[in-house]
Design an enzyme around this catalytic site. Structure first.
Site, short mmCIF file in Angstrom:
data_model
loop_
_atom_site.label_atom_id
_atom_site.label_comp_id
_atom_site.label_asym_id
_atom_site.label_seq_id
_atom_site.Cartn_x
_atom_site.Cartn_y
_atom_site.Cartn_z
CG ASP A 84 -3.96 -1.23 -2.68
OD1 ASP A 84 -4.45 -1.72 -3.72
OD2 ASP A 84 -4.64 -0.93 -1.68
CG HIS B 283 -10.16 -3.09 4.39
ND1 HIS B 283 -11.02 -2.63 3.41
CD2 HIS B 283 -9.13 -2.19 4.44
CE1 HIS B 283 -10.53 -1.53 2.88
NE2 HIS B 283 -9.39 -1.23 3.48
CE1 TYR C 292 -4.30 3.51 -1.70
CE2 TYR C 292 -2.08 2.69 -2.08
CZ TYR C 292 -3.26 2.67 -1.35
OH TYR C 292 -3.39 1.81 -0.30
CG ASP D 78 -1.90 -1.19 1.19
OD1 ASP D 78 -3.10 -0.97 1.00
OD2 ASP D 78 -1.43 -2.33 1.34
CG HIS E 126 -4.36 -6.03 -1.41
ND1 HIS E 126 -3.30 -5.21 -1.10
CD2 HIS E 126 -5.48 -5.24 -1.32
CE1 HIS E 126 -3.74 -3.98 -0.86
NE2 HIS E 126 -5.06 -3.98 -0.97
CG HIS F 48 -7.28 -4.50 1.82
ND1 HIS F 48 -7.52 -3.56 0.84
CD2 HIS F 48 -8.51 -5.01 2.16
CE1 HIS F 48 -8.81 -3.51 0.59
NE2 HIS F 48 -9.44 -4.36 1.39
CB VAL F 49 -5.54 -3.55 7.31
CG1 VAL F 49 -5.67 -2.75 8.60
CG2 VAL F 49 -6.76 -4.42 7.09
CG HIS F 50 -4.24 1.90 4.68
ND1 HIS F 50 -5.02 2.89 4.12
CD2 HIS F 50 -4.05 0.99 3.69
CE1 HIS F 50 -5.30 2.60 2.86
NE2 HIS F 50 -4.72 1.44 2.58
#
Length: 429
Positions: free
Chosen positions: A177, A303, A180, A150, A293, A330-332
């Site tokens: 990711d 998520h 972006y 990400d 991801h 996916h999870v920031h």
């Protein structure tokens, strides 16, 4: 080999480090978000190579990818082991794509090799442009992976990349990711410019995330930009799709899976994964890693539950094969689990690490479930990156480095032992 005395001390040492890390983060004050980077227009000659990045392309081979605005520029890579002396050549092919009113430059893909392991090569793309260099991974342990998902293109992204650049790593793993760009195709170009200094010097092995979809129903299929720009060794690994593949480096077999393509028991990806895992020789590659991801084990509210269906279909395959470590994005935020399977701790399950904290524009996922699940060891919502150093066939050292302002602070670390030492590789498959 790790001395017997050290083997006895490793679990205790790891426990102390985890406790110390948790205590250290309790009073941590997180820095504010940073803005998206600005890329001023920098005109270059039409045949000048841009957005150069490399990836592994089978045993002893590297794929070099770059873009030009000249459709007639050759897909030529000249290379050698001394600066300015190009004793070898490789020729590839070009592709391009259109996206609404945007037309990409000419995208060049050239595979070069065979190459020597653990060797610095100097190279030039298209017969001109600046001389670049890369280092091939070693053929045996130790081997180090940098891990960050990400990424995006913010000030925190740059901080993460700067910290990774200081790491003596061999391969970068990116669980989805990337740019972006989110439909604005110029964002793919600026991302290519941003990562070129690192991605042209070490192989970047990536898989897709939701921000790579860019699908417009009835007009544009998903992942068109991603597939055109970031070709991975799917054909070399017997896969029918660039969205899932595998590769081997030193003593590790790495499986890259697609969270956004079919994964049920009747899917091509499932059947490919089952066949791929059946070919793994744990004597040759004692470490088995997987990346995708959407995390399966996630105690963050962000998520939550999105990975359950894929987990239900594919976790039994990874468990039966004895996968050691699973990376997701996916999870920031950052989170590390115990060895886990079927929703609870299991000494024969995989360690799951969520590392979707590279620096994206959407910010951090700050809200976690309380209390944390019994399988969760460490979790923190901060930007950063990870480093996995596989020392030998039995031991690897994992560390997560928080971006504390512009300093890289090691905030979580643990020794991980492979299944070759636990007897789990002998369990009924």
């Amino acid at each position: 080999m790790v001395p017997k005395k050290l083997k006895i001390l490793l679990p205790l040492w790891a426990a102390v480090m985890v406790i110390t890390a948790v205590t250290a983060t309790a009073d941590y004050v997180r820095p504010p978000p940073r803005k998206t980077l600005h890329f001023p227009w920098d005109p270059k000659p039409s045949s000048h190579p841009q957005q150069v990045h490399i990836s592994l392309a089978g045993d002893k081979h590297i794929r070099v990818t770059w873009i030009t605005s000249d459709t007639s520029a050759p897909s030529l890579v000249e290379y050698g082991t001394s600066p300015g002396k190009y004793t070898f050549r490789g020729h590839g092919y070009t592709t391009s794509y259109s996206y609404l009113l945007y037309s990409s430059g000419t995208i060049h893909h050239t595979v070069i090799g065979p190459l020597e392991h653990n060797t610095v090569y100097y190279y030039r793309c298209g017969g001109q442009g600046p001389e670049l260099h890369f280092k091939t991974p070693p053929s045996e342990f130790p081997v180090t992976f940098a891990v960050a998902g990400d990424l995006g293109q913010t000030g925190w992204t740059k901080s993460t990349l700067d910290h990774i650049d200081l790491c003596e790593y061999d391969v970068h793993l990116l669980p989805g990711d990337l740019s972006y760009a989110d439909y604005i195709q110029r964002g793919w170009d600026t991302f290519g410019e941003l990562v070129q200094p690192l991605a042209s010097a070490r192989p970047w092995m990536v898989t897709q995330g939701n921000h790579e979809k860019e699908r417009i129903p009835f007009f544009i299929d998903g992942f068109e930009s991603y597939n055109a720009r970031w070709k991975m060794p799917y054909e070399e690994s017997g896969s029918a799709s660039n969205l899932y593949y595998s590769f081997e480096v030193a003593g590790a077999h790495v499986v890259m899976l697609g969270s956004y393509t079919d994964y049920d028991e009747n899917s091509d990806q499932y059947n490919w994964l089952k066949a791929d895992l059946s070919t793994v020789d744990r004597k040759k590659t004692p470490w088995l890693l997987a990346l995708f991801h959407v995390p399966w084990y996630n105690s963050n509210y962000a998520h939550q539950g999105e990975g359950y269906k894929m987990m239900e279909a594919m976790e039994p395959l990874l468990y039966a094969a004895g996968v050691d470590i699973v990376f997701a994005g996916h999870v920031h935020a950052y989170e590390r689990s115990k060895r886990v399977y079927n929703g609870k701790s299991d000494p024969c399950g995989a360690v799951h690490i969520t590392i979707g904290d590279g620096g994206n524009k959407e910010g951090l996922a700050n809200k976690y479930k309380d209390p944390s699940p019994e399988w969760s060891v460490f979790r923190e919502a901060s930007f950063g990156h990870g480093e996995l150093k596989i020392v030998n066939s039995t031991h690897a050292f994992w560390s997560w480095h928080r971006n504390d302002d512009d300093e890289s602070v090691r905030s979580d670390e643990v020794w991980i032992t492979s299944f070759t030492t636990t007897g789990c590789d002998a369990k009924e498959k």
